[in-house]
Design an enzyme around this catalytic site. Structure first.
Site, short mmCIF file in Angstrom:
data_model
loop_
_atom_site.label_atom_id
_atom_site.label_comp_id
_atom_site.label_asym_id
_atom_site.label_seq_id
_atom_site.Cartn_x
_atom_site.Cartn_y
_atom_site.Cartn_z
N ASP A 171 0.81 -1.22 0.00
CA ASP A 171 0.00 0.00 0.00
C ASP A 171 0.84 1.27 0.00
O ASP A 171 2.05 1.23 0.19
CB ASP A 171 -0.97 -0.01 1.19
CG ASP A 171 -0.29 -0.43 2.50
OD1 ASP A 171 0.95 -0.41 2.57
OD2 ASP A 171 -1.01 -0.80 3.44
N ASP B 269 -7.53 -3.07 14.05
CA ASP B 269 -8.89 -3.37 13.60
C ASP B 269 -8.93 -4.57 12.66
O ASP B 269 -9.94 -4.82 12.01
CB ASP B 269 -9.52 -2.13 12.94
CG ASP B 269 -8.72 -1.66 11.72
OD1 ASP B 269 -7.75 -2.35 11.33
OD2 ASP B 269 -9.07 -0.60 11.15
N HIS C 270 -7.10 -4.98 9.96
CA HIS C 270 -6.86 -4.73 8.53
C HIS C 270 -5.58 -5.40 8.03
O HIS C 270 -4.60 -5.52 8.74
CB HIS C 270 -6.90 -3.23 8.19
CG HIS C 270 -5.78 -2.40 8.74
ND1 HIS C 270 -5.94 -1.09 9.10
CD2 HIS C 270 -4.48 -2.68 8.98
CE1 HIS C 270 -4.79 -0.61 9.51
NE2 HIS C 270 -3.89 -1.55 9.46
N GLU D 143 -9.66 -1.84 5.44
CA GLU D 143 -10.31 -1.58 6.73
C GLU D 143 -11.57 -2.43 6.88
O GLU D 143 -12.08 -2.98 5.89
CB GLU D 143 -10.68 -0.09 6.80
CG GLU D 143 -9.51 0.88 6.60
CD GLU D 143 -8.60 1.00 7.82
OE1 GLU D 143 -8.39 0.02 8.55
OE2 GLU D 143 -8.06 2.10 8.02
P1 PGA Z 1 2.34 -1.81 12.54
O1 PGA Z 1 1.16 -1.68 11.49
O2 PGA Z 1 3.25 -2.87 12.01
O3 PGA Z 1 3.01 -0.47 12.56
O4 PGA Z 1 1.73 -2.20 13.86
C1 PGA Z 1 0.52 -2.82 11.03
C2 PGA Z 1 -0.68 -2.45 10.19
O5 PGA Z 1 -1.34 -1.45 10.49
O6 PGA Z 1 -0.97 -3.18 9.25
#
Ligand code: PGA
Length: 261
Positions: A67, A136, A138, A143
């Site tokens: 992304d 959440d 994702h 999302e």
């Molecule tokens: P993080 O993010 O590795 O910084 O916890 C993971 C995500 O939001 O997919």
């Protein structure tokens, strides 16, 4: 789904590195899906170390990132392209031409999404997709509520994600509201999915992903439908798993089983 429970972040990163490096050593023209965030940093550090030590060669590897924020140029310090350069690509012998991150500044974002899907297909599909998980649930920036059949798309970030990611910006208002992300179906098309999670703030998301119903409310739960998904978690992120003891038992038993097969 194979669940590997590790003592801590270091062991989780080492286990992920063992899998990724082992796979690239077997297939030099590996197509590797990558993720940004805090979770894979330990993995990337180990990949760079192994490359420096001559244990793995990335010269023919092709990468696709999950992304990118809409509106951030590749040289923006908070862009995911910049993150990848700074944390991995600048430290390994990869050919930058072979590294792909969605274009968050494309004139037509929709056309860029289609092109991204085509580039993945032209590369022969993703061999292994590295994934983190949001609080959440994702995957990428898919999302809650996102179609589990989605392809690379433009999405609206939730307030929770904006809040979580604001730690990397000067303030919350600077966090982009939109992103381009591989869809859930794009991710499921990878031949192997490798998801990592650590820390107690991920425990609910991991529980939903591994043991909850397959639901758009936790898009990572779609990994239950993947024939070759590996989830590597530390003890804190694994704390709410109902079958925790069984996953640990399986890991011990797997060695014996390998000898029998
Ligand atoms: P993080 O993010 O590795 O910084 O916890 C993971 C995500 O939001 O997919």
């Amino acid at each position: 789904m194979e669940v590997i429970v590790c003592r801590d972040y270091e062991e989780m990163s080492a286990k992920a590195a063992e899998i990724v490096i082992g796979a690239v050593r077997k297939k030099p023209k590996f197509v590797l899906g990558l993720a940004t965030g805090t979770t894979p940093l330990g993995l990337y550090k180990r990949m760079a170390e192994a490359n420096r030590a001559g244990k793995v060669d990335f010269s023919k590897v092709v990468t696709f990132n999950l992304d990118e924020y809409v509106g951030l140029a590749p040289d923006h310090v908070q862009s995911y392209r910049h993150f990848m350069d700074a944390n991995l690509f600048n430290h390994v012998n990869i050919n930058k031409v072979n590294t792909h991150v969605p274009d968050g500044k494309a004139k037509s974002l929709l056309a860029a999404c289609e092109k991204y899907e085509q580039m993945i297909a032209d590369a022969g599909g993703i061999d292994l997709q590295v994934l983190g998980i949001g609080r959440d649930g994702h995957l990428g920036f898919n999302e809650p509520g996102t179609s589990l059949a989605s392809r690379t798309q433009v999405v609206v970030l939730t307030e929770e994600t904006i809040e979580d990611n604001s730690r990397l910006f000067q303030n919350k208002d600077e966090v982009p509201r939109f992103a381009v992300t591989m869809g859930i179906q794009t991710i499921l098309n990878a031949r192997c999915c490798l998801m990592m999670a650590n820390g107690k703030n991920k425990a609910d998301a991991v529980k939903g992903c591994v043991e909850g119903p397959v639901t758009a409310m936790n898009t990572a739960s779609a990994l239950q439908m993947h024939p070759n998904a590996v989830v590597i978690v530390d003890e804190a992120a694994a704390a709410k798993l109902e079958l925790l003891d069984y996953y640990k038992w399986c890991r011990k038993g797997k060695e014996q089983l390998t000898n029998l097969l």
